[in-house]
Design a protein around this motif. Structure first.
Motif, PDB file in Angstrom:
ATOM      1  N   SER A  36       0.825  -1.214   0.000  1.00 36.73           N
ATOM      2  CA  SER A  36       0.000   0.000   0.000  1.00 36.73           C
ATOM      3  C   SER A  36       0.852   1.254   0.000  1.00 36.73           C
ATOM      4  CB  SER A  36      -0.925   0.004   1.232  1.00 36.73           C
ATOM      5  OG  SER A  36      -0.167  -0.017   2.429  1.00 36.73           O
ATOM      6  N   LYS A  37       1.965   1.214   0.736  1.00 36.13           N
ATOM      7  CA  LYS A  37       2.846   2.385   0.775  1.00 36.13           C
ATOM      8  C   LYS A  37       3.485   2.633  -0.584  1.00 36.13           C
ATOM      9  CE  LYS A  37       3.986   2.168   5.703  1.00 36.13           C
ATOM     10  NZ  LYS A  37       5.044   1.877   6.691  1.00 36.13           N
ATOM     11  N   ILE A  38       3.912   1.542  -1.220  1.00 30.51           N
ATOM     12  CA  ILE A  38       4.550   1.682  -2.520  1.00 30.51           C
ATOM     13  C   ILE A  38       3.545   2.142  -3.562  1.00 30.51           C
ATOM     14  CG2 ILE A  38       5.643   0.390  -4.402  1.00 30.51           C
ATOM     15  CD1 ILE A  38       7.075  -1.237  -2.315  1.00 30.51           C
ATOM     16  N   VAL A  49       8.923  16.510  -7.416  1.00 28.52           N
ATOM     17  CA  VAL A  49       9.844  17.271  -6.570  1.00 28.52           C
ATOM     18  C   VAL A  49      11.273  16.763  -6.728  1.00 28.52           C
ATOM     19  CG1 VAL A  49       9.776  15.865  -4.476  1.00 28.52           C
ATOM     20  CG2 VAL A  49      10.076  18.325  -4.280  1.00 28.52           C
ATOM     21  N   LEU A  50      11.425  15.533  -7.243  1.00 26.06           N
ATOM     22  CA  LEU A  50      12.761  14.991  -7.465  1.00 26.06           C
ATOM     23  C   LEU A  50      13.560  15.859  -8.428  1.00 26.06           C
ATOM     24  CD1 LEU A  50      12.108  11.143  -7.732  1.00 26.06           C
ATOM     25  CD2 LEU A  50      13.239  12.355  -5.890  1.00 26.06           C
ATOM     26  N   THR A 130      21.142  10.091  -1.658  1.00 25.24           N
ATOM     27  CA  THR A 130      20.669  11.421  -2.045  1.00 25.24           C
ATOM     28  C   THR A 130      19.182  11.383  -2.378  1.00 25.24           C
ATOM     29  OG1 THR A 130      22.839  12.121  -2.873  1.00 25.24           O
ATOM     30  CG2 THR A 130      20.901  13.266  -3.750  1.00 25.24           C
ATOM     31  N   LEU A 131      18.768  10.411  -3.203  1.00 26.76           N
ATOM     32  CA  LEU A 131      17.365  10.291  -3.581  1.00 26.76           C
ATOM     33  C   LEU A 131      16.459  10.056  -2.384  1.00 26.76           C
ATOM     34  CD1 LEU A 131      17.579   8.214  -6.884  1.00 26.76           C
ATOM     35  CD2 LEU A 131      16.324  10.358  -6.598  1.00 26.76           C
ATOM     36  N   SER A 132      16.942   9.256  -1.429  1.00 28.22           N
ATOM     37  CA  SER A 132      16.103   8.887  -0.286  1.00 28.22           C
ATOM     38  C   SER A 132      15.762  10.083   0.592  1.00 28.22           C
ATOM     39  CB  SER A 132      16.799   7.811   0.550  1.00 28.22           C
ATOM     40  OG  SER A 132      17.933   8.352   1.210  1.00 28.22           O
ATOM     41  N   THR A 135      12.494  11.001  -1.339  1.00 25.10           N
ATOM     42  CA  THR A 135      11.450   9.978  -1.365  1.00 25.10           C
ATOM     43  C   THR A 135      12.064   8.624  -1.034  1.00 25.10           C
ATOM     44  OG1 THR A 135       9.884   8.793  -2.788  1.00 25.10           O
ATOM     45  CG2 THR A 135      11.807   9.741  -3.866  1.00 25.10           C
ATOM     46  N   PRO A 136      11.338   7.764  -0.306  1.00 21.43           N
ATOM     47  CA  PRO A 136      11.875   6.428  -0.013  1.00 21.43           C
ATOM     48  C   PRO A 136      11.774   5.483  -1.203  1.00 21.43           C
ATOM     49  CG  PRO A 136       9.701   6.654   0.931  1.00 21.43           C
ATOM     50  CD  PRO A 136      10.054   7.996   0.378  1.00 21.43           C
ATOM     51  N   VAL A 137      11.002   5.879  -2.231  1.00 22.83           N
ATOM     52  CA  VAL A 137      10.794   5.016  -3.395  1.00 22.83           C
ATOM     53  C   VAL A 137      11.219   5.741  -4.660  1.00 22.83           C
ATOM     54  CG1 VAL A 137       9.104   3.712  -4.745  1.00 22.83           C
ATOM     55  CG2 VAL A 137       8.862   3.853  -2.263  1.00 22.83           C
TER      56      VAL A 137
END
Length: 358
Positions: A36-38, A49-50, A130-132, A135-137
């Motif tokens: 569900s989180k993914i 925003v990335l 850096t990406l994390s 966002t975690p995904v």
């Protein structure tokens, strides 16, 4: 919602079988929280925003550099205990500060014969860390783009994505423990030194679950926590912060540079010299000048399994020397260096490089 396939599930315990590295179907019922989180992240309107990434963090600890430069088989067999983080002055006085490092695999796990860690793996870890922070995904393509300094949503060749995905899966199955109690005590002796919150940093090199969208074919990474090497670097303040524009060497401002593509070799040379520039800036604050041996660059490149450098072949060595020159020229163009020049020694025309920092 598109069907998702589980490409790799992060081990919850050392006993987790390595077969989990193989693709397997997944449903929301089987993994309610994770799925569900993914799924929510896939459809999040905040994902763009990335594109706001302004800088990249590059870890630069003795622990990580030793792990990358010494054979992985020696770490697994525990032939190498770790590193000594005492200052040069303290070492001269006979004082040593050991930071033990234990590298292992979960029970039943295996890696390809001759597997080794190299420069590309370090770049993956830095890009993922850096990406994390945003966002975690994220997707494999986004990971590659950050490694290259490209726009985060640029297209990436499937072959490149697969090569990087393989490296990610291997690192996601290797456990590391950094025993930094001595380092913590050593730094506590002076307030000017970074104060470590933790005495031990442990986990998988890249703690992540990996998922594939069954329709789009996109592969997603979910970072479960920051990599131990990154957390250790952060607490010891051994992080190099670079502007994102410094990652892309194909342009200087709006003009194209002599570097047409961010190949793995160019990328590795870039990261090597960013670390060397950081070292020189700390060691030679007055002159801002420092030498770098060509042999040290060769050694760094040869350790990378993803690389194409063959030191026994003259054309391959010439190509590396050309790429070194191109990278340093771009650094001058971007203002990272004032100048650089090669210096000979004896019969060696290319013995070392002298960098002049701003």
């Amino acid at each position: 919602m598109a069907e998702k396939k589980q490409v790799w599930q992060h081990p919850a315990a050392p006993e987790t079988p390595v077969e989990k590295l193989q693709p397997a179907p997944i449903s929301s019922e089987a993994f309610p929280d994770t799925a569900s989180k993914i799924a929510a992240t896939f459809t999040s309107p905040d994902m763009p925003v990335l594109n706001a990434i302004k800088q990249v963090e590059i870890s630069n600890t003795k622990a990580e550099n030793a792990l990358l430069r010494k054979p992985f088989s020696s770490w697994i067999s525990k032939d190498i205990p770790g590193v000594d983080v005492a200052s040069t002055k303290d070492k001269q006085l006979g004082r040593h500060i050991p930071v033990d490092m234990i590298v292992s695999l979960p029970s039943g796990a295996s890696l390809p014969q001759g597997y080794d860690l190299g420069a590309t793996d370090s770049t993956i870890l830095n890009a993922a860390s850096t990406l994390s922070q945003f966002t975690p995904v994220f997707t494999i393509a986004q990971l590659v783009n950050v490694m290259n300094g490209d726009a985060v949503y640029s297209e990436v060749k499937p072959t490149t994505q697969k090569e990087i995905l393989d490296r990610v899966k291997y690192m996601a199955s290797i456990r590391i423990t950094i025993k930094a109690a001595a380092h913590q005590k050593y730094n506590a002796e002076k307030r000017s030194r970074p104060q470590l919150e933790h005495s031990t940093f442990t986990g998988f090199l890249l703690p992540a679950n990996i998922w594939e969208d069954g329709i789009s074919g996109e592969t997603y990474i979910r970072l479960l926590q920051q990599p131990p090497l990154y957390t250790y670097a952060k607490e010891t303040r051994q992080i190099i912060t670079e502007k994102y524009e410094m990652m892309d060497l194909t342009h200087v401002g709006t003009k194209k540079s002599p570097i047409r593509y961010m190949t793995p070799q160019v990328r590795n040379i870039r990261d090597f010299f960013l670390r060397e520039i950081n070292r020189i800036s700390k060691q030679n604050k007055v002159s801002g000048t420092g030498p770098v041996l060509y042999e040290s660059v060769y050694t760094y490149l040869l350790k990378d399994p993803y690389g194409t450098f063959d030191i026994t072949k003259k054309p391959s060595k010439q190509r590396v020397n050309q790429n070194i020159a191109r990278v340093l020229d771009v650094f001058v163009g971007k203002g990272k260096l004032i100048s650089w020049k090669p210096e000979p020694k004896g019969r060696k025309k290319l013995y070392r490089i002298v960098l002049q920092l701003p």
